[in-house]
Design a protein around this motif. Structure first.
Motif, short mmCIF file in Angstrom:
data_model
loop_
_atom_site.label_atom_id
_atom_site.label_comp_id
_atom_site.label_asym_id
_atom_site.label_seq_id
_atom_site.Cartn_x
_atom_site.Cartn_y
_atom_site.Cartn_z
N THR A 109 0.84 -1.20 0.00
CA THR A 109 0.00 0.00 0.00
C THR A 109 0.87 1.25 0.00
O THR A 109 0.36 2.36 -0.20
CB THR A 109 -0.92 0.04 1.23
OG1 THR A 109 -0.13 0.13 2.42
CG2 THR A 109 -1.79 -1.19 1.31
N LYS A 156 -10.32 2.45 5.10
CA LYS A 156 -9.23 3.31 5.59
C LYS A 156 -8.44 3.78 4.38
O LYS A 156 -8.11 2.99 3.49
CB LYS A 156 -8.32 2.53 6.54
CG LYS A 156 -7.15 3.32 7.08
CD LYS A 156 -6.32 2.45 8.04
CE LYS A 156 -5.15 3.22 8.61
NZ LYS A 156 -4.18 3.59 7.58
N MET A 157 -8.16 5.09 4.34
CA MET A 157 -7.44 5.64 3.18
C MET A 157 -6.88 7.00 3.56
O MET A 157 -7.16 7.54 4.63
CB MET A 157 -8.38 5.73 1.98
CG MET A 157 -9.51 6.71 2.16
SD MET A 157 -10.91 6.42 1.05
CE MET A 157 -11.71 5.01 1.85
N ASN A 158 -6.15 7.59 2.63
CA ASN A 158 -5.63 8.94 2.83
C ASN A 158 -6.65 9.99 2.41
O ASN A 158 -6.74 11.05 3.03
CB ASN A 158 -4.35 9.14 2.02
CG ASN A 158 -3.27 8.17 2.40
OD1 ASN A 158 -2.99 7.96 3.57
ND2 ASN A 158 -2.67 7.54 1.40
N ARG A 197 -4.17 1.60 2.75
CA ARG A 197 -5.51 1.67 2.16
C ARG A 197 -6.16 0.29 2.28
O ARG A 197 -5.63 -0.70 1.77
CB ARG A 197 -5.46 2.07 0.69
CG ARG A 197 -5.06 3.52 0.43
CD ARG A 197 -3.60 3.67 0.18
NE ARG A 197 -3.29 5.00 -0.36
CZ ARG A 197 -2.14 5.33 -0.91
NH1 ARG A 197 -1.17 4.44 -1.03
NH2 ARG A 197 -1.93 6.55 -1.35
N ASP A 231 -6.11 5.61 -3.21
CA ASP A 231 -7.12 6.37 -2.50
C ASP A 231 -8.35 6.50 -3.40
O ASP A 231 -8.28 6.25 -4.61
CB ASP A 231 -6.58 7.75 -2.13
CG ASP A 231 -5.51 7.67 -1.06
OD1 ASP A 231 -5.72 6.94 -0.08
OD2 ASP A 231 -4.46 8.32 -1.22
N TRP A 232 -9.47 6.92 -2.81
CA TRP A 232 -10.71 7.03 -3.57
C TRP A 232 -10.83 8.45 -4.11
O TRP A 232 -11.65 9.25 -3.68
CB TRP A 232 -11.90 6.64 -2.70
CG TRP A 232 -11.88 5.17 -2.34
CD1 TRP A 232 -10.97 4.24 -2.75
CD2 TRP A 232 -12.80 4.48 -1.50
NE1 TRP A 232 -11.26 3.00 -2.22
CE2 TRP A 232 -12.37 3.12 -1.44
CE3 TRP A 232 -13.92 4.85 -0.78
CZ2 TRP A 232 -13.06 2.16 -0.69
CZ3 TRP A 232 -14.59 3.90 -0.02
CH2 TRP A 232 -14.16 2.57 0.00
#
Length: 722
Positions: A472, A551-553, A609, A632-633
């Motif tokens: 990740t 979970k992500m930035n 992520r 990331d989304w």
């Protein structure tokens, strides 16, 4: 270890917003303001009494460096759009010009807050034996040694510049820091203006001999002002000010560049010469000097920020003194996974036993390096393929690939030249790899290769086995000490075939017809993500338990956000851990009452992520679908980059991700900020014993690294399974 239940964490109750249109642009937060909100959280850690003093100074410097990069990239782009008269609104309905107004207002408030925090920290540093001086604080005892140091180590680097018709105003590069001077000749009284660029090659804070138990430091610009007579003999200083500039640092490439590497080398030189987007200048600067600098740099009044305090706060990171470890985080040595130790360090034997997921920095990134170093030296290894997005200057990863190539193995490195601010380093690494005999592939011009994949093909008996690493985070051993990321090691044949197909896509532009256990952007990742969110909503409508943990930035993509809103309205319980930028408005009745968002800001920078779908069984559940990703989304990740989303099937690894990593992140109180529907984040009130996920991970080995799973092997957080 204290038990924690995220479902009973202190989150705000859903609210009804007056005059709110759930279908209008107000359903989105502004991307740029959300980023500023994140940087406020970083800055506020500089005031957190539970953070060691020098670490608070580091948080202050990080907030300043973040803001500078934000202006040179994001604000520079908006400024250009506004100047061209572009009125296309952002997702939240603001034009570029409207965004510029609110960004500048918020950023100025943030810079004022930085100076206030610095004044408090400077006083506290003094109380703890670290003094930051001015030239007025120097004693007669200090001056001879300082002058000698100046003449020997600083004077040769300086370039004092007179400003007159014969000496036009010089070019000041991006992040350039200068002193503007008005001087008077002592004999004739003649006055002249001059510039003195402050060299970035020399440390900003110069150590002075200690005064008793006090360590003393003098900013470099203070020494330069004290020694002006050596630079301008016969002149005295009338007045002065300091200024620094930020320039547009976004890169524009010709779409049909014949030689991509050469094009980047030229573009990097252009970056230094971009237009000034912001100038900071000493508050109360003399009008003649201020007007001169603004005129020559073509800076408008609204692009000038007056600084009443310390310029270049980002350089405060220099004060992280090895001699004052007592004012920093306690030392932590990342663990070597026990399973690797069981196999006497043999990475291939450990991976053959079963899939292994490492959680960095708690498990050492050295295992990733060891994986490639062993592959380079193993006579049974035939080929290595590797993506490189960001890596260190003296990269052990690149060294291992070079060693493998020189040993006659087939080595292919997929180097991303468009890794912002690391382009020059990546060009150097690609040249080094080519000299060693590796095949270097630069991927797509219009797509960044952001996926983190390593594949090692090894002959075992009469068959070939592909060992793969999926990450990740970046293959960067330095940032891996402070970024939390996941590393999956496996010799699963399906993932080996998927890796080969992705590498063929990168080198030959041939879109894979099938991927067995993998989704990739820009081809299938976003459609699959939307499909699985919709499936979770179907479970909720059918009365089955439905939940999403992620979970992500950053979360910005409008289509994904609308899918999450629809899932929330169907009854899906959605819990998100988003470190930075977020465009989703949580906790609004009729729109997002089932969505809660938190941000963790603490000792380590959250970077992994993860997404988990209850799959009709709620969370946590053995039946959940669990994924780790490089993406990331955001639109850029889902549409304009090559990214991976890997489904986890190994039961131990699934348990580790759901019931260890995600559960601990969701249960954290000590480092958590909760996002409110009004677009502000509030720190979760806590006591000194509040659960801290970073401390938990430091104290408890990961499941798959031990080679056995279960609550008896490592304490797991418990959750309600309602």
């Amino acid at each position: 270890m204290p038990q924690a239940d995220f479902l009973h964490a202190p989150f705000p109750e859903p609210v009804t917003l007056p005059d709110f249109d759930p279908t209008g642009p107000g359903r989105f937060f502004n991307r740029e303001l959300s980023w500023l909100e994140f940087n406020w959280r970083v800055l506020e850690e500089a005031t957190n009494p539970r953070v060691p003093l020098l670490e608070r100074v580091r948080f202050l410097s990080i907030s300043a460096a973040n803001l500078d990069e934000f202006y040179t990239v994001r604000v520079a782009g908006l400024r250009e759009l506004a100047r061209e008269g572009n009125t296309t609104p952002s997702a939240d309905g603001r034009t570029p010009a409207e965004q510029m107004v609110v960004i500048n207002e918020d950023a100025r408030a943030l810079m004022d807050r930085q100076q206030a925090i610095w004044r408090a920290l400077r006083d506290e540093l003094g109380e703890n034996g670290i003094a930051i001086l001015t030239r007025a604080d120097l004693t007669e005892t200090d001056r001879p040694a300082l002058q000698a140091h100046f003449l020997e180590n600083i004077f040769p680097v300086l370039s004092p510049l007179a400003i007159d018709p014969a000496h036009p105003f010089p070019f000041i590069p991006n992040t350039g820091f200068c002193l503007a001077l008005r001087l008077e000749h002592e004999a004739t009284g003649r006055r002249r203006k001059a510039l003195l660029p402050v060299p970035h090659q020399i440390n900003r804070f110069l150590p002075l001999p200690p005064d008793g138990a006090c360590d003393r430091f003098l900013p470099l610009e203070e020494l330069l002002l004290a020694e002006l007579s050596s630079l301008f003999p016969g002149y005295r200083l009338v007045d002065s000010c300091a200024f620094t500039v930020l320039r547009d640092s976004d890169l524009e490439l010709e779409e049909e560049a014949e030689d991509l590497v050469r094009e980047f080398e030229i573009a990097l030189k252009r970056r230094r010469r971009g237009e000034v987007v912001r100038m900071k200048i000493t508050a109360g600067a003399p009008a003649p000097l201020r007007e001169l600098v603004m005129r020559e740099l073509h800076v408008a009044a609204d692009e000038v920020v007056e600084i009443n305090g310390l310029m270049r706060i980002s350089t405060l990171s220099e004060l992280m003194l090895d001699s004052r470890r007592d004012l920093q985080w306690p030392g932590f040595t990342p663990r070597v996974p026990e399973r690797v130790q069981d196999h006497e360090g043999d990475m291939f034997a450990a991976i053959r036993q079963k899939d292994m997921l490492l959680h960095h920095p708690y498990e050492t990134f050295d295992m990733v390096v060891r994986f490639l170093e062993q592959a380079a030296r193993d006579p049974d290894v035939l080929a290595i393929k590797q993506t490189l997005y960001r890596t260190s200057r003296e990269s052990p990863i690149v060294a291992a690939l070079c060693e493998a190539a020189e040993a006659g193995k087939s080595v292919t490195a997929f180097v991303e030249l468009k890794a912002r601010f690391d382009e020059a380093a990546n060009i150097r690494q690609s040249r080094r790899l080519e000299r060693a005999g590796a095949h270097v592939v630069y991927g797509f011009i219009d797509l960044k290769t952001h996926a983190k994949i390593s594949a090692v093909v090894r002959r075992e008996g009469k068959r070939l086995v592909t060992y793969t690493h999926w990450g990740t985070g970046n293959y960067h051993p330095i940032t891996a000490r402070i970024y939390t990321d996941l590393s999956l090691f496996t010799c699963d044949p399906a993932l080996g075939r998927d890796a080969a197909r992705v590498f063929n896509y990168l080198s030959g532009y041939a879109e894979p017809e099938v991927l067995e256990n993998l989704s990739i952007a820009p081809l299938s990742l976003k459609p699959r993500l939307l499909e699985w969110i919709a499936a979770e909503a179907d479970h909720a409508r059918a009365g089955r338990p439905a939940a999403i943990w992620a979970k992500m930035n950053s979360l910005i993509d409008a289509e994904v956000i609308d899918a999450l809103y629809a899932a929330s309205q169907a009854g899906v319980k959605i819990s998100l851990v988003i470190r930075g930028i977020n465009g989703l408005r949580p906790g609004v009745r009729g729109l997002s009452e089932n969505i809660r968002i938190k941000s963790i800001v603490g000792r380590y920078l959250e970077h992994s992520r993860i997404v988990c779908f209850g799959n009709g069984h709620g969370l946590p559940s053995d039946q959940a679908r669990v994924f780790m990703s490089s993406a990331d989304w955001m639109g850029r990740n889902l549409v304009r980059r090559v990214e991976t989303l890997v489904e986890i099937h190994n039961p131990t690894v699934k348990t580790q991700i759901v019931e260890q990593i995600m559960a601990a992140n969701l249960a954290d109180v000590a480092q958590s900020w909760v996002l409110h529907p009004e677009a502000r984040a509030a720190r979760v009130p806590n006591d000194p014993e509040a659960f801290n996920c970073h401390r938990f991970f430091m104290e408890n080995p990961s499941l798959s690294g031990r080679g056995s799973a279960g609550a008896s092997d490592a304490p797991l957080l418990t959750h309600s399974r309602d």
